[in-house]
Design a protein around this motif. Sequence first.
Motif, PDB file in Angstrom:
ATOM      1  N   UNK A 151     -13.347  63.502  10.182  1.00  0.00           N
ATOM      2  CA  UNK A 151     -13.353  64.935  10.490  1.00  0.00           C
ATOM      3  C   UNK A 151     -14.204  65.255  11.713  1.00  0.00           C
ATOM      4  N   UNK A 152     -14.579  64.214  12.448  1.00  0.00           N
ATOM      5  CA  UNK A 152     -15.381  64.371  13.673  1.00  0.00           C
ATOM      6  C   UNK A 152     -16.698  65.117  13.400  1.00  0.00           C
ATOM      7  N   UNK A 153     -17.275  64.870  12.234  1.00  0.00           N
ATOM      8  CA  UNK A 153     -18.534  65.511  11.867  1.00  0.00           C
ATOM      9  C   UNK A 153     -19.452  64.424  11.294  1.00  0.00           C
ATOM     10  N   UNK A 154     -20.159  63.758  12.153  1.00  0.00           N
ATOM     11  CA  UNK A 154     -20.991  62.651  11.689  1.00  0.00           C
ATOM     12  C   UNK A 154     -22.201  62.511  12.609  1.00  0.00           C
ATOM     13  N   UNK A 155     -23.274  61.982  12.044  1.00  0.00           N
ATOM     14  CA  UNK A 155     -24.506  61.791  12.801  1.00  0.00           C
ATOM     15  C   UNK A 155     -25.491  60.949  12.020  1.00  0.00           C
TER      16      UNK A 155
END
Length: 349
Positions: free
Chosen positions: A89-93
Amino acid sequence: MSTSSYTPLSGPSGAGTAAGSGADAARPRPITIRRGTGDRAFRGLARGSGALVLLMMALVGGFLVLRGWSALRVDGLKFLTTQQWEPDSHDFGIAGVLTGSVLIGLTAIFFALPLALGTALYISEYAPAFLKGTLISLVDLMAAIPSVVYGLWGFLFLEQHVVGVSRFISTYFGWIPLLKVDGADPHNALINLNVYSGSTFIAGLTVALMVTPIATSVMREAFSQAPLGEREGAYALGATRWGMIRTVVLPFGRGGVIGGTMLGLGRALGETIAVYIVISIGYSIQPHILQAGTSSVSALIANHYGAATALDMSGLMAAGLALFVLTLIVNFAASAIVARSRSGSVSEA
């Protein structure tokens, strides 16, 4: 073998050279160094080895940048501030896992430093001569034990014996934010002790035993190089053995203490298997070291590497790059501090 020669500047004695003899005597004589074949070969080998190490570091850093660029381009600076890992979901860190790596490393050093310092002082200053060699061999043998053995020991033995200690600390010192455990009632005798398992505290204890032998070896070597004349001078002035250690050995070995501690911290930051076995993985920032749930960058990579998609793999490489940079900063800082100490300057001479 190196040889040196000089060319005399003053001419033969006589009236014609008397006027310039004073100036010639004050002028430094040029020294010519003729290096033998062995010296030139060693010099070239040392330079080549140093250049090779720097080249390998550059190649590793370049590889991580190249493979992690896709994730960095997608997430940008959010990669360092996001507390979840969902590449699809292109939400990572790595905010949570990077914080976990630092907390585990600092916890490990908190316990490893006094243990390594005491062991190094005993071996170098107090141990009998017939026992010193055996102790050195045992410490070196501990450093050679595989990480998975420490991890299994921490998971199967240490954890079940430490949760009671964790509960005691949180009960009486839970007013300290770092030692607080959410959801734990200190007055409930039937509380589920799983809230204390898989914590930063247990992982730090496991890693502490892994880094202690390395730190001990560095400190012991620094202590053993303390000048004999200063030792004898301290005794001649009436100092006890501890007084000599406090005024001579410890100040001289300060660089070894710092170097061994920072070397152990670098090892703790990058430890993978032992931490992966012990902890309960979570991706949010977990500041409570006694509470279940933490993670590290290396454990994140080990957990996701097998089933990683293209973007997931790029994110893992970017996480490895962040850990690589953090480790370099720690090691360079330690090197700068050690170089300014007496033991560091002597070891580099």
